[in-house]
Design a protein around this motif. Sequence first.
Motif: not given
Length: 223
Positions: A2-12, A31-42
């Motif tokens: 399984t490939q690891a996932m990169l998620i940015d947990l802290h964004n406004h 976020a998509k353009g910078r290679g992330l697999d997901g993002i969180c709105f905090t």
Amino acid sequence: MTQAMLIDLHNHTRLRSPCSQLDPDELIILAKGRGLDGICFTEHDETWPEAELAELRARHNFLVLGGMEVNTEHGHFLVFGVPRYEYGMHRLEYLREVVERWGGVMIAAHPFRNTVYKGGVYRAYGPGLTVEEGVRRPAFRFCEALETLNGNRPDAENAFARRVAEALGLPQVGGSDAHLPDEVGRFATEFDRPIRSASDLISEIRAGRCRPVDLRILASKEA
């Protein structure tokens, strides 16, 4: 494997955090353009309705999860799994009660940025602060993890937070704390298992199957 996932947990976003200039759609596209697999709105002391998050996920075909950055007398905490802000969450003990009631997780955000000082218990990061003093910060006993890579904090402060997390034996996460376009995708959290929902995120943080990642280093290696 399984490939690891990169998620940015802290964004406004500017819609719910007045300090941000980021439009939600812009944030996702970056976020998509910078290679992330997901993002969180905090957002600060506010959550996104799940229906709006679902609409964003569908429109962008991208994982978008909601959380909240709660301001307390002991600093800021990233909270996942809590659907709404409740009066009284500015008090640390009550915030923990709410997190437990909803089965969520609580993460100390930029844990040594704040200068709150009570009875000599803790203070902000500085050259004189030792790891032994850092681990005594009372808030950490309420947390599942520490944010040890924060995009708006100096490298030395992030490194100190990492040393404290290691001394405490707590999981570590990373987040860009993005408010501007150039800040998106600097740091993230790498998860060993697929994350498809907030409950997945919570489970993996609790299990410690995650680690902070400096995406600037990854980008330089790939260049």
